[in-house]
Design a protein around this motif. Structure first.
Motif, short mmCIF file in Angstrom:
data_model
loop_
_atom_site.label_atom_id
_atom_site.label_comp_id
_atom_site.label_asym_id
_atom_site.label_seq_id
_atom_site.Cartn_x
_atom_site.Cartn_y
_atom_site.Cartn_z
N ASN A 1 0.83 -1.20 0.00
CA ASN A 1 0.00 0.00 0.00
C ASN A 1 0.87 1.26 0.00
O ASN A 1 1.98 1.27 0.54
CB ASN A 1 -0.91 0.02 1.23
N ARG B 1 -3.00 4.29 -2.92
CA ARG B 1 -2.81 3.20 -3.88
C ARG B 1 -2.72 1.92 -3.07
O ARG B 1 -1.74 1.71 -2.34
CB ARG B 1 -1.55 3.42 -4.72
N LEU B 2 -3.75 1.08 -3.17
CA LEU B 2 -3.91 -0.05 -2.26
C LEU B 2 -3.81 -1.38 -2.99
O LEU B 2 -4.13 -1.49 -4.17
CB LEU B 2 -5.26 0.03 -1.55
N ARG B 3 -3.39 -2.35 -2.25
CA ARG B 3 -3.47 -3.75 -2.68
C ARG B 3 -4.86 -4.25 -2.31
O ARG B 3 -5.31 -4.07 -1.16
CB ARG B 3 -2.38 -4.55 -1.94
N PRO B 4 -5.62 -4.82 -3.24
CA PRO B 4 -6.98 -5.29 -2.90
C PRO B 4 -6.97 -6.22 -1.70
O PRO B 4 -6.21 -7.19 -1.63
CB PRO B 4 -7.43 -6.03 -4.17
N ALA C 1 -9.92 -1.71 0.02
CA ALA C 1 -10.52 -1.89 -1.31
C ALA C 1 -10.66 -3.39 -1.56
O ALA C 1 -9.68 -4.12 -1.50
CB ALA C 1 -9.65 -1.24 -2.39
N CYS D 1 -10.32 -4.54 -7.73
CA CYS D 1 -9.47 -3.65 -8.51
C CYS D 1 -10.29 -2.44 -8.97
O CYS D 1 -11.44 -2.57 -9.40
CB CYS D 1 -8.90 -4.39 -9.72
N THR E 1 -5.91 0.97 -7.18
CA THR E 1 -5.39 -0.30 -6.67
C THR E 1 -4.25 -0.82 -7.54
O THR E 1 -4.14 -0.48 -8.72
CB THR E 1 -6.51 -1.36 -6.62
N CYS F 1 -3.12 -4.02 -9.17
CA CYS F 1 -3.57 -5.35 -9.57
C CYS F 1 -2.68 -5.95 -10.66
O CYS F 1 -3.04 -6.96 -11.27
CB CYS F 1 -5.01 -5.29 -10.06
#
Length: 774
Positions: free
Chosen positions: A83, A113-116, A424, A427, A450, A452
């Motif tokens: 993240n 900006r996240l990792r699902p 999140a 994606c 995200t 992805c």
């Protein structure tokens, strides 16, 4: 774990959540690095070239970081997006109000900006500015029952401004009035009654109306007094009023009301009656739903008779959208009704008016203090598959929750904080939502994207030695050129030896790879199981999922499943590796294990047939040892009877240096009819005894023939005489019974004493002269 269960989905595998989740990777169909990182927040990819074995599915590259490192993947070869958060705008909090726009919430913009599936947490701060402007809109019920209250309100201007000036130097007041829709059955539609709906005796009465805006926001108390003084009471028919109509127009007609951009906006609703809401308009034939739009002309609500009342939900939405906080100043008779309404409208308060509304200033002041000291942070326009969780950091924090965070008893100038966790679930790209305190203009805009896709930084050449120069490397796996297949692009399509290579993938002439894989270049490339792991073996005959479980863990978490069998780690045993290796629970007083009659597994005795736990000391259902060991005792002690081969093994006559479990004395008849008295000591082990003869055999003397014959004759004679006497006794008793029966019958007989009616006396009596009477 009670609170952990409530927010389990929200904080699933979150590093900053309340629940610490075990890092697992639930793999599904994995064909690439991108597929892997989309499978779960802890799924990572190993791009190391020599990581997989020949024939092994490339999905084996996808697992948790710990599992991949344990299998030999180097740390620098692991792809694991993390993240990232960027604060785009964070103006400092204002200390006091100025003519410029004050800042009460910081930051104002943030990009995530996240990792699902992987949560991230950031902190926002809030501080209520000293002297922040207040706009108060006094909305009054002018139905006939409020005539006494109106007279008192006309004198409230100075007191209201005085109360507001304690809070801020920048206060403004507006005024509006309402009654109800001017249609039946709410208002008498008779022309005269529409012009004067009050009682005939009451002269100062204005025409019926729904909602009228009287005074826009003004800082001048004399103007407020003048406008309110011009108002007169009106009237209607039914008890509930059109208060929701009036509040809706006051909320959406901001330019006409005069709400300022930077101010605390209050609507003070005073009434002594309930309210109509959506659906009630049907009684008057009004079927058009409320459109939540402004319909004000010449300060009068023009669509009152055309559209229905708003619903509570519609009103609550518009009040929240326009940062308006209502204060319901109502009489005691409707307090319960408006408290229920307040529960459905965020940031609202209820106060009880006196019968003549003289306490309204104190009521407004108290309600404002409660509203301003309670800070509630929530969100708007939340994208699909995004969840937000609030954790307040203040002295009087409310419970953590998904929908809002609450801090109570916050004084002006106090800085408080909220930790906000965002997850999140899928994606997405450049989605945004707003976080803001209720009733406050300040907002925080969150922009969310995200990760992805994997960024592996692969070499650009299209022919790589790892792929036999027939393809390029992409995140550690080969993407073969056209016409080539195989894990390393080692086979060309249309190979003439294809049939023979296919035969090498069949076990016992069965199906290719047991139906669990594909035959590629003469070797099985096994499919993945339902849980995402791979079948394995030369013919894909094995999987590592169908081993025994303990505490819902495969092989108890203390071993590995290999082709259906648990291979326990050192120090563990059991079919599911559920036990530590130990014999403490199986030890007997003589320091043997299970008395030699069983084995110790999982620290418990597994006894041989018949022997009972806990330590196999007793035997349930076993035959009587006195009877079963008699022949051996007779054979070994007296040399008679039947001597089996096991006698010398199971019966010891000499002293044996072994622990005696239990002893038993026996007395049995041997094969010659003699009594043998002996003792059996049960020793350690199965069918292991020490025998001791306690005394010599006692054999009976031979019988006397003469005595037997004489005794037999005497017995027969005695029995014969006894039978004759018994027969005689029975006959006598029968005769005695018959005689008694005769006697009884005799006593019962009765003889008649009456004269015979046929008898006639003699007509002549002749006496014998010679009869002397003697």
């Amino acid at each position: 774990m009670d609170q952990c269960l409530v927010f389990l989905l929200l904080l699933l595998m979150g590093r900053n959540g309340l629940c610490q989740q075990e890092e697992v990777c639930s793999k599904s169909v994995i064909n690439s690095c991108d597929d892997c990182i989309r499978s779960g927040p802890y799924c990572v990819w190993c791009k190391q070239l020599d990581f997989t074995k020949a024939g092994e599915q490339e999905a084996a590259r996808c697992d948790t970081k710990a599992q991949l490192i344990e299998r030999g993947c180097k740390m620098e070869e692991i792809i694991s997006p993390q993240n990232d958060k960027t604060i785009d705008k964070a103006d400092p909090l204002s200390t006091s109000f100025t003519q410029q726009e004050p800042v009460q919430l910081s930051p104002q913009k943030i990009s995530l900006r996240l990792r699902p599936g992987l949560s991230t947490t950031f902190r926002v701060s809030f501080k209520r500015v000293q002297g922040y402007p207040v706009d108060l809109y006094y909305l009054m019920d002018l139905s006939y029952s409020m005539k006494d209250d109106l007279e008192n309100v006309k004198e409230l201007g100075q007191d209201l401004f005085a109360a507001l000036n304690k809070i801020t130097e920048h206060a403004q007041i507006g005024f509006g009035a309402f009654v109800d829709k001017t249609v039946l059955p709410y208002t008498n539609t008779n022309k005269e009654k529409l012009l004067k709906p009050c009682d005939e005796d009451y002269q100062q009465c204005q025409a019926a109306f729904g909602y009228r805006h009287v005074l826009s926001m003004t800082p001048r108390k004399d103007e407020f007094k003048r406008k309110v003084t011009e108002q007169f009471i009106s009237g209607n028919l039914d008890s509930p009023e059109g208060s929701l109509d009036a509040m809706m127009q006051a909320a959406v007609c901001g330019d006409k009301i005069g709400w300022r951009n930077s101010s605390t906006r209050l609507i003070v609703l005073t009434t002594d009656a309930g309210f109509h809401m959506a659906g009630d308009g049907k009684l008057a034939g009004i079927l058009e739903p409320n459109d939540e739009r402004c319909h004000m002309e010449n300060n009068l609500y023009t669509q009152s008779t055309e559209v229905d009342y708003p619903s509570v939900g519609q009103l609550a939405l518009q009040l929240e959208k326009n940062n308006i906080q209502p204060i319901f100043a109502v009489t005691k008779n409707v307090e319960v009704v408006y408290k229920q309404l307040s529960k459905m409208i965020p940031k609202s308060e209820v106060g009880v008016l006196s019968s003549d509304s003289k306490n309204v200033v104190q009521l407004i002041e108290s309600a404002y203090n409660r509203l301003s000291s309670k800070v509630t942070v929530t969100h708007d326009n939340l994208p699909e598959n995004v969840r937000v969780f609030y954790t307040p950091k203040c002295k009087h924090a409310g419970p953590a929750g998904e929908s809002e965070g609450v801090c109570d008893n916050v004084y002006t100038g106090e800085e408080i904080y909220f930790d906000i966790t965002v997850i999140a679930g899928a994606c997405m790209k450049n989605k945004s939502f707003t976080i803001r305190p209720l009733g406050i203009k300040d907002t925080l805009t969150v922009t969310l994207s995200t990760d992805c896709e994997c960024q592996c930084k692969d070499p650009l050449d299209s022919s790589h030695p790892h792929c036999k120069d027939k393809g390029r490397v992409s995140c550690g796996i080969c993407n073969c050129n056209e016409g080539f297949v195989g894990q390393f692009c080692e086979c060309s399509i249309g190979n003439k030896d294809e049939l023979s290579m296919r035969a090498s993938c069949q076990r016992h002439n069965g199906t290719d790879c047991e139906g669990r894989g594909d035959c590629v270049c003469g070797r099985c490339q096994c499919h993945t199981t339902e849980s995402g792991s791979s079948y394995h073996g030369d013919f894909c005959e094995c999987d590592d999922e169908h081993c025994e479980k303990f505490q819902n863990k495969l092989c108890g978490g203390n071993g590995k499943c290999n082709c259906g069998t648990c291979e326990c780690n050192p120090g563990y045993e059991g079919s599911a590796c559920q036990c530590r290796v130990s014999e403490e629970g199986c030890r007997t007083p003589n320091n043997t294990v299970c008395y030699g009659r069983g084995t110790c597994k999982c620290n418990r005795c597994e006894c041989k047939e018949g022997y009972q736990r806990p330590r196999c000391q007793t035997c349930l259902g076993c035959p009587d040892t006195c009877q079963t060991k008699l022949s051996c005792i007779e054979c070994l002690g007296f040399g008679s009877g039947h001597c089996s081969e096991n006698c010398s093994k199971s019966i010891h006559h000499e002293m044996v240096d072994q622990f005696t479990i239990q002893s038993k004395e026996c007395k049995q008849k041997d094969s010659e009819g003699c009594w043998i008295k002996f003792k059996l000591d049960q020793l350690v082990g199965e069918d292991n005894y020490r025998g001791e003869i306690l005394k010599q055999r006692e054999c009976p003397e031979p019988p006397s023939v003469i005595a037997i014959i004489g005794g037999s004759i005497a017995s027969v004679a005695f029995i014969g005489i006894l039978l004759l006497m018994l027969i005689k006794l029975l006959i006598h008793m029968k005769d005695l019974k018959e005689f008694k029966k005769f006697e009884n019958e005799k006593k019962k007989s009765k003889w008649a004493e009456a004269d015979n009616p046929l008898f006639q006396n003699a007509t002549t009596t002749v006496a014998n002269p010679t009869f002397t009477g003697e």
